[in-house]
Design an enzyme around this catalytic site. Structure first.
Site, PDB file in Angstrom:
ATOM      1  N   ASP A  57       0.831  -1.196   0.000  1.00  0.00           N
ATOM      2  CA  ASP A  57       0.000   0.000   0.000  1.00  0.00           C
ATOM      3  C   ASP A  57       0.870   1.252   0.000  1.00  0.00           C
ATOM      4  OD1 ASP A  57       0.827   0.126   2.636  1.00  0.00           O
ATOM      5  OD2 ASP A  57      -1.124  -0.324   3.476  1.00  0.00           O
ATOM      6  N   GLU A  58       0.261   2.376  -0.258  1.00  0.00           N
ATOM      7  CA  GLU A  58       1.008   3.612  -0.496  1.00  0.00           C
ATOM      8  C   GLU A  58       1.986   3.977   0.626  1.00  0.00           C
ATOM      9  OE1 GLU A  58       0.167   8.302  -1.690  1.00  0.00           O
ATOM     10  OE2 GLU A  58      -1.501   6.916  -1.392  1.00  0.00           O
TER      11      GLU A  58
END
Length: 199
Positions: A57-58
């Site tokens: 994820d980011e």
């Protein structure tokens, strides 16, 4: 360690990268993303058919595999290979919390309850390889933190973050160190290396 190696075709290409925080694990925007984000294509010159093998994820960072080989990608994501994460959590994690993580905890995946499998969880010292993040997290002045190593064979959406939150030690920093026998020991932040295969 599992050995599920399948010979890859020579005409395909394979890469490993140290994904920095702040990047999406994709090469193109989908229609739902209105805000400009950093994409993997900014980190190197990749063939048009290149895909990310799984995701980070980011805000997460660390090892990400890329390839033009769909069969190799499927093998990595579907055969239960070990994935090792180094995780900084909020607070001094307790023995009880570690035992609960080792046994498995119930988390929510897309609104449905999911019981995580038993896994390896150990306290570790602050990893010496860690680069500076692009976006800083809170530091020790706001309370103590601790590091754990988590080795899972699953890969559910934001699984490790949800696991540590379930035992009341939220994740502050998440670094994927290893997938099977491939690790980030020889990579700097944002560095890309082409490798011969995923074996």
């Amino acid at each position: 360690m599992p050995n599920n190696s399948i010979p890859e075709e020579n005409n395909h290409r394979y890469f490993k990268i140290y994904k920095p925080d702040g990047y999406l694990s994709q090469f193109i925007y989908n229609q739902k993303q209105r805000q400009k984000k950093k994409l993997l294509g900014e980190l190197g010159d990749f063939p048009d058919e290149t895909m990310a093998v799984g995701r980070l994820d980011e805000p997460s960072e660390g090892l990400l595999l890329l390839t033009t080989d769909g069969k190799a990608s499927y093998r990595i994501t579907s055969t239960g290979l070990e994935k090792e994460y180094h995780v900084q959590v909020d607070g001094l994690i307790t023995d009880e919390a570690i035992r609960n993580l080792q046994k498995g905890v119930e988390i929510s995946i897309y609104g449905k309850p999911y019981q995580t499998k038993s896994c390896v969880v150990e306290r570790i010292e602050t990893p010496i390889y860690l680069p500076e993040r692009n976006k800083r997290i809170r530091d020790e002045r706001h309370g103590p933190t601790s590091w754990i190593k988590v080795i899972i064979t699953e890969g559910k959406y934001r699984q490790v973050r949800k696991m540590t939150a379930k035992v009341n030690f939220p994740t502050l920093r998440l670094v994927r160190y290893r997938i099977d026998n491939i690790n980030i020991d020889d990579l700097n932040k944002a560095e890309v290396k082409e490798i011969s295969s995923f074996r």
